[in-house]
Design a protein around this motif. Sequence first.
Motif, PDB file in Angstrom:
ATOM      1  N   UNK A 152      33.828  29.612  46.687  1.00  0.00           N
ATOM      2  CA  UNK A 152      33.279  30.099  47.952  1.00  0.00           C
ATOM      3  C   UNK A 152      34.303  30.180  49.077  1.00  0.00           C
ATOM      4  N   UNK A 153      35.552  29.918  48.790  1.00  0.00           N
ATOM      5  CA  UNK A 153      36.591  29.939  49.818  1.00  0.00           C
ATOM      6  C   UNK A 153      37.214  31.333  49.937  1.00  0.00           C
ATOM      7  N   UNK A 187      43.780  41.366  42.104  1.00  0.00           N
ATOM      8  CA  UNK A 187      43.633  42.117  43.351  1.00  0.00           C
ATOM      9  C   UNK A 187      42.173  42.220  43.791  1.00  0.00           C
ATOM     10  N   UNK A 188      41.295  42.651  42.880  1.00  0.00           N
ATOM     11  CA  UNK A 188      39.894  42.850  43.260  1.00  0.00           C
ATOM     12  C   UNK A 188      39.201  41.535  43.604  1.00  0.00           C
ATOM     13  N   UNK A 189      39.524  40.492  42.856  1.00  0.00           N
ATOM     14  CA  UNK A 189      38.893  39.196  43.102  1.00  0.00           C
ATOM     15  C   UNK A 189      39.317  38.637  44.455  1.00  0.00           C
ATOM     16  N   UNK A 190      40.590  38.747  44.767  1.00  0.00           N
ATOM     17  CA  UNK A 190      41.070  38.282  46.068  1.00  0.00           C
ATOM     18  C   UNK A 190      40.492  39.119  47.209  1.00  0.00           C
ATOM     19  N   UNK A 191      40.369  40.396  46.975  1.00  0.00           N
ATOM     20  CA  UNK A 191      39.817  41.278  48.013  1.00  0.00           C
ATOM     21  C   UNK A 191      38.359  40.924  48.318  1.00  0.00           C
ATOM     22  N   UNK A 192      37.640  40.476  47.298  1.00  0.00           N
ATOM     23  CA  UNK A 192      36.240  40.063  47.484  1.00  0.00           C
ATOM     24  C   UNK A 192      36.141  38.774  48.293  1.00  0.00           C
ATOM     25  N   UNK A 193      37.120  37.877  48.130  1.00  0.00           N
ATOM     26  CA  UNK A 193      37.053  36.524  48.709  1.00  0.00           C
ATOM     27  C   UNK A 193      37.492  36.533  50.169  1.00  0.00           C
ATOM     28  N   UNK A 194      36.594  36.946  51.041  1.00  0.00           N
ATOM     29  CA  UNK A 194      36.876  37.025  52.469  1.00  0.00           C
ATOM     30  C   UNK A 194      36.185  35.890  53.216  1.00  0.00           C
TER      31      UNK A 194
END
Length: 251
Positions: A223-224, A2-9
């Motif tokens: 970086x995506x 969750x946190x990793x995906x939330x960071x990847x904007x």
Amino acid sequence: MYRTRRLATLRRSLRLLRSFRYEQFRPAIFYSGLARDTRSLLDALTSDLTGHSLAGHSVLDVGGGPGYFADAFSGTFYVGLEPSVSELSAAGLSGFGAVRGDGTALPFANDSFDLVYSSNVAEHISNWQDMGAEMLRVCRPGGLVVLSYTVWLGPFGGHETGLWEHYLGGQFARRRYVKKHGHEPKNLWGTSLFSVSAAEGLAWARGVAKAGKGDFLVAFPRYHPHWAWWLTRIPLLREFAVSNLVVVLKP
């Protein structure tokens, strides 16, 4: 995750892309920003995959360079390892607990660190799998090993030699750079720059798991934005579209 995906904007991706133009002539801007982003990414991965915070834990940065990353890791026991004296002194920084050493023969005992990571080093050494094995060796059971590297066929595979020249071969890109700039590039094809594919990194991580030396937890484009992470799963496409691959393992 969750946190990793939330960071990847997308906003983060664009910010990092804009900073890339400063790498050669104002490296402090590029590397300081990249260091902060790396800390955020590793914090998120640690929380998502181990359930605890990175704060207060030991971190080994294999190929830490001149010290830009050290400030970003306050609150941890951070050790940066770098083989090159010129890299260690390039920024005029000191006092960061840096160690001079070889990533393929780490000068540390087994199970020494909670998190071991390498950022954009694998493509600069010919035997990067040996470095990966050493990273696993010095990481404590239950910790994390994070290997991140530039994919050769991605747009940044040639590094400073250009965005398309390396598609015609590393030697061509090197010769064109010399003709254009009048001097050799920092990263010399066949000496300090090598072709590493996304498939190779994924195969290595699966091999580690198959050999019972660790669990292969996740792989994604560094970086995506998170909605583009599916690119990692598509053979051939990932070689061109995944500019930097992250593989995460747990010893």
